[in-house]
Design an enzyme around this catalytic site. Structure first.
Site, PDB file in Angstrom:
ATOM      1  CG  ASN A  69      -0.307  -0.015   2.523  1.00 36.64           C
ATOM      2  OD1 ASN A  69       0.844  -0.420   2.637  1.00 36.64           O
ATOM      3  ND2 ASN A  69      -1.023   0.415   3.547  1.00 36.64           N
ATOM      4  CB  CYS A  70       4.466   1.858   0.113  1.00 35.85           C
ATOM      5  SG  CYS A  70       5.731   3.102  -0.191  1.00 35.85           S
ATOM      6  CG  ASP A  71       0.918   6.695  -2.134  1.00 32.79           C
ATOM      7  OD1 ASP A  71       0.057   5.810  -2.336  1.00 32.79           O
ATOM      8  OD2 ASP A  71       0.669   7.756  -1.522  1.00 32.79           O
ATOM      9  CE  LYS A 101      -1.126   1.554  -3.430  1.00 28.66           C
ATOM     10  NZ  LYS A 101      -2.240   2.383  -2.961  1.00 28.66           N
TER      11      LYS A 101
END
Length: 109
Positions: free
Chosen positions: A9-11, A14
């Site tokens: 879920n880390c930007d 991603k």
């Protein structure tokens, strides 16, 4: 085989994953919340980039550490709190890198 370590879920993860996929680069993603890293893997990260580059001093986890812990980051502390590790950690035949560096990632294609 290229390995990318981080949390899904880390930007930044991603962005890095999308970039590599768009370039057609084959890699394995390891979410260290689901598959915790072991001491040997952590040591390979430390040997590759050093503690200063490896620890994410802007993370919430780091900010929540006591002053004493911040002054003495250990393998034990990092293994217990893997979100202290700057993301992504990319392991390639060239070595270990941390963070998303577009120029470096382009050279992998």
């Amino acid at each position: 085989m290229i390995k990318m370590y981080g949390i899904k879920n880390c930007d930044t993860i991603k962005k890095a994953r999308q970039f590599l996929e768009a370039q057609g680069v084959d890699f394995e993603f390891i979410d260290f919340r689901q598959t915790p890293i072991d001491r040997q893997t952590l040591q390979s990260f430390i040997d590759g980039v050093g503690w200063d580059k490896l620890i994410n001093k802007r993370s919430t986890t780091y900010r929540n550490l006591s002053d004493g812990e911040k002054q003495n980051i250990t393998s034990e502390l990092t293994l217990k709190n893997p979100t202290l590790i700057k993301r992504p950690v990319l392991v390639t035949k060239q070595g270990v890198s941390v963070g998303f560096d577009k120029a470096f990632y382009q050279r992998l294609a």
